[in-house]
Design an enzyme around this catalytic site. Structure first.
Site, PDB file in Angstrom:
ATOM      1  N   SER A 194       0.955  -1.124  -0.319  1.00 41.24           N
ATOM      2  CA  SER A 194       0.375   0.196  -0.149  1.00 41.24           C
ATOM      3  C   SER A 194       1.118   1.416   0.181  1.00 41.24           C
ATOM      4  O   SER A 194       2.161   1.008   0.204  1.00 41.24           O
ATOM      5  CB  SER A 194      -1.056   0.082   1.290  1.00 41.24           C
ATOM      6  OG  SER A 194      -1.993   1.222   1.350  1.00 41.24           O
ATOM      7  N   TYR A 207      -2.013  -0.958  10.740  1.00 42.52           N
ATOM      8  CA  TYR A 207      -1.896  -1.706   9.466  1.00 42.52           C
ATOM      9  C   TYR A 207      -0.422  -1.003   8.180  1.00 42.52           C
ATOM     10  O   TYR A 207      -0.158  -1.797   8.188  1.00 42.52           O
ATOM     11  CB  TYR A 207      -3.021  -1.675   8.665  1.00 42.52           C
ATOM     12  CG  TYR A 207      -3.615  -0.963   7.097  1.00 42.52           C
ATOM     13  CD1 TYR A 207      -4.047  -2.251   6.932  1.00 42.52           C
ATOM     14  CD2 TYR A 207      -2.907   0.215   5.929  1.00 42.52           C
ATOM     15  CE1 TYR A 207      -4.258  -2.074   5.291  1.00 42.52           C
ATOM     16  CE2 TYR A 207      -3.712  -0.373   4.652  1.00 42.52           C
ATOM     17  CZ  TYR A 207      -3.604  -1.248   4.057  1.00 42.52           C
ATOM     18  OH  TYR A 207      -3.961  -1.326   2.908  1.00 42.52           O
TER      19      TYR A 207
HETATM   20  P1  NAD Z   1     -11.832  -6.273   0.135  1.00 42.82           P
HETATM   21  O1  NAD Z   1     -12.302  -6.112   1.091  1.00 42.82           O
HETATM   22  O2  NAD Z   1     -12.043  -6.452  -1.742  1.00 42.82           O
HETATM   23  O3  NAD Z   1     -10.573  -7.383   0.168  1.00 42.82           O
HETATM   24  C1  NAD Z   1      -9.786  -7.751   0.984  1.00 42.82           C
HETATM   25  C2  NAD Z   1     -10.064  -9.633   0.741  1.00 42.82           C
HETATM   26  O4  NAD Z   1      -9.172  -9.755   2.455  1.00 42.82           O
HETATM   27  C3  NAD Z   1     -11.531  -9.789   2.121  1.00 42.82           C
HETATM   28  O5  NAD Z   1     -12.131  -9.441   0.844  1.00 42.82           O
HETATM   29  C4  NAD Z   1     -11.152 -10.603   2.580  1.00 42.82           C
HETATM   30  O6  NAD Z   1     -11.482 -11.772   2.125  1.00 42.82           O
HETATM   31  C5  NAD Z   1     -10.248 -10.801   2.843  1.00 42.82           C
HETATM   32  N1  NAD Z   1      -9.854 -11.172   4.079  1.00 42.82           N
HETATM   33  C6  NAD Z   1      -9.766 -10.698   5.352  1.00 42.82           C
HETATM   34  N2  NAD Z   1      -9.124 -10.841   6.269  1.00 42.82           N
HETATM   35  C7  NAD Z   1      -9.211 -12.259   6.182  1.00 42.82           C
HETATM   36  C8  NAD Z   1      -9.287 -13.431   7.163  1.00 42.82           C
HETATM   37  N3  NAD Z   1      -8.460 -13.009   8.145  1.00 42.82           N
HETATM   38  N4  NAD Z   1      -8.927 -14.655   5.858  1.00 42.82           N
HETATM   39  C9  NAD Z   1      -8.983 -15.004   4.745  1.00 42.82           C
HETATM   40  N5  NAD Z   1      -8.795 -13.824   4.004  1.00 42.82           N
HETATM   41  C10 NAD Z   1      -9.656 -12.188   4.533  1.00 42.82           C
HETATM   42  O7  NAD Z   1     -10.290  -4.834   0.110  1.00 42.82           O
HETATM   43  P2  NAD Z   1      -8.819  -4.409  -1.291  1.00 42.82           P
HETATM   44  O8  NAD Z   1      -9.271  -3.235  -0.986  1.00 42.82           O
HETATM   45  O9  NAD Z   1      -9.609  -4.881  -2.162  1.00 42.82           O
HETATM   46  O10 NAD Z   1      -8.368  -4.861  -0.486  1.00 42.82           O
HETATM   47  C11 NAD Z   1      -7.326  -5.936  -1.089  1.00 42.82           C
HETATM   48  C12 NAD Z   1      -5.282  -5.561  -0.687  1.00 42.82           C
HETATM   49  O11 NAD Z   1      -5.160  -4.174  -1.069  1.00 42.82           O
HETATM   50  C13 NAD Z   1      -5.809  -5.542   0.482  1.00 42.82           C
HETATM   51  O12 NAD Z   1      -4.328  -6.052   1.254  1.00 42.82           O
HETATM   52  C14 NAD Z   1      -5.049  -4.168   1.114  1.00 42.82           C
HETATM   53  O13 NAD Z   1      -4.426  -3.687   2.126  1.00 42.82           O
HETATM   54  C15 NAD Z   1      -5.049  -3.699  -0.195  1.00 42.82           C
HETATM   55  N6  NAD Z   1      -4.796  -2.081  -0.051  1.00 42.82           N
HETATM   56  C16 NAD Z   1      -6.315  -1.821  -0.829  1.00 42.82           C
HETATM   57  C17 NAD Z   1      -6.250  -0.005  -0.904  1.00 42.82           C
HETATM   58  C18 NAD Z   1      -7.766   0.570  -1.309  1.00 42.82           C
HETATM   59  O14 NAD Z   1      -7.782   1.744  -1.381  1.00 42.82           O
HETATM   60  N7  NAD Z   1      -9.067  -0.182  -1.036  1.00 42.82           N
HETATM   61  C19 NAD Z   1      -4.685   0.669  -0.832  1.00 42.82           C
HETATM   62  C20 NAD Z   1      -4.174   0.043  -0.472  1.00 42.82           C
HETATM   63  C21 NAD Z   1      -4.091  -1.229   0.162  1.00 42.82           C
END
Ligand code: NAD
Ligand code: MG
Length: 302
Positions: A194, A207
């Site tokens: 991130s 985080y």
């Molecule tokens: P999202 O909520 O769609 O995806 C995150 C997923 O993590 C969930 O769908 C869930 O299935 C999984 N998860 C969480 N805890 C879990 C557990 N204990 N066991 C199994 N699965 C688990 O959101 P996203 O934004 O698509 O996130 C995907 C990645 O992107 C993450 O690593 C997040 O940190 C990263 N990210 C997102 C953003 C943003 O702005 N959305 C920014 C930077 C990084």
């Protein structure tokens, strides 16, 4: 006078022309959040992503593949010709079903493996089942993540800190370690870090630390696995419109203006970042390892 609007390439932006801009309505969901409850609904490339055989015959495991960035990557991989296994939490079964159907529409194999990756034994079982049902494994996308904002270190409990590290750091370690029993030369590991690794927010103390760990893990492991012909890279998203942000990732007043500070003045949609994961996985990109590629709407964080 500018004739830009009359240019034959004036529709070059495609879907991005109409992507939503803030303000958004407040919409708190319980963790882990569902795509189906979001307004506006994120774009995962369901209608737009077109493959060109970049991953024909490949076999991918994507954690957090039910929604958001992971869902967009699952759709793109299937359309590029890969068979795909996704992991997610049991509470996300309805989102996962939609992804599984989209993968199968492409004529690719889709494997759904629900379960909590904070458990080492489950992580081992997950990899074993994915490899067994896909008939091998040559792409691993460590993408699942937990982000729950907390205003003060004084209120950050050991349980919350532990859950964030287990999900974002330990699980990546356990899953990657187990996957090495299967990953051949030419395989690709892609981790989701991130912009928080580089510019941590005050309300994401735990985080942001995990995301910095993911950068170090990626760069260290790339050196370790280079001699085995396995590439290890990471993607660093900026603000992306996904369930993570509306189920405790941000306070609701920040959800309302989410993405506003990016020079493109809106959050990214998951479809806009999936191409980075495709390129990292593809054999065309065989000399890139230990890299972090960022997509942050123009801030230029990395
Ligand atoms: P999202 O909520 O769609 O995806 C995150 C997923 O993590 C969930 O769908 C869930 O299935 C999984 N998860 C969480 N805890 C879990 C557990 N204990 N066991 C199994 N699965 C688990 O959101 P996203 O934004 O698509 O996130 C995907 C990645 O992107 C993450 O690593 C997040 O940190 C990263 N990210 C997102 C953003 C943003 O702005 N959305 C920014 C930077 C990084
Ligand atoms: Mg989800």
């Amino acid at each position: 006078m500018s004739n830009k609007q009359n240019s034959p390439t004036s529709n070059i932006l495609g879907n991005a022309e109409s992507y939503p801009v803030p303000p958004f309505k407040q919409q708190k969901q319980p963790f882990p959040g569902l795509v189906s409850e979001m307004s506006p609904r994120p774009d995962h490339g369901e209608k737009s992503y077109r493959g060109s055989g970049k991953l024909t015959g490949r076999k991918a495991l994507i954690t957090g593949g039910d929604s958001g960035i992971g869902q967009a990557v699952a759709i793109a991989y299937a359309r590029e010709g890969a068979d795909v296994a996704i992991n997610y939490l049991p509470a996300e079964e309805s989102d996962a079903k939609e992804v599984i159907a989209l993968i199968r529409e492409e004529g690719r194999k889709a494997v759904a493996i629900p379960g909590d990756i904070r458990d080492e034994a489950f992580c081992q079982k997950l990899v074993k089942q994915a490899a067994s049902e896909l008939g091998g494994l040559d792409i691993l996308v460590n993408n699942a993540g937990r982000q729950q904002f907390c205003e003060s270190i004084k209120d950050l409990t050991t349980e919350a800190f532990d859950a964030t590290f287990k999900t974002n750091v330990y699980a990546m370690f356990w899953i990657t370690k187990a996957a090495l029993d299967y990953l051949p030369r030419g395989a690709s590991i892609i981790n989701t870090t991130s912009v928080q690794a580089y510019k941590p927010s005050e309300i994401l103390l735990d985080y942001a630390q995990t995301k910095a760990s993911i950068v170090a893990f990626t760069k260290s492991l790339a050196k370790q696995l280079g001699p085995e012909g396995i590439r290890v890279n990471a993607v660093a998203p900026g603000p992306y419109w996904t369930p993570l942000q509306v189920c405790g990732g941000q306070p609701q007043e920040k959800v309302e203006v989410f993405g506003e500070e990016a020079p493109l003045a809106r959050p990214g949609q998951p479809a806009e970042i999936a191409p980075l994961y495709v390129t990292f996985a593809s054999a065309d990109n065989s000399y890139s390892s230990g890299q972090v590629w960022c997509s942050d709407g123009g801030t230029g964080t990395v």
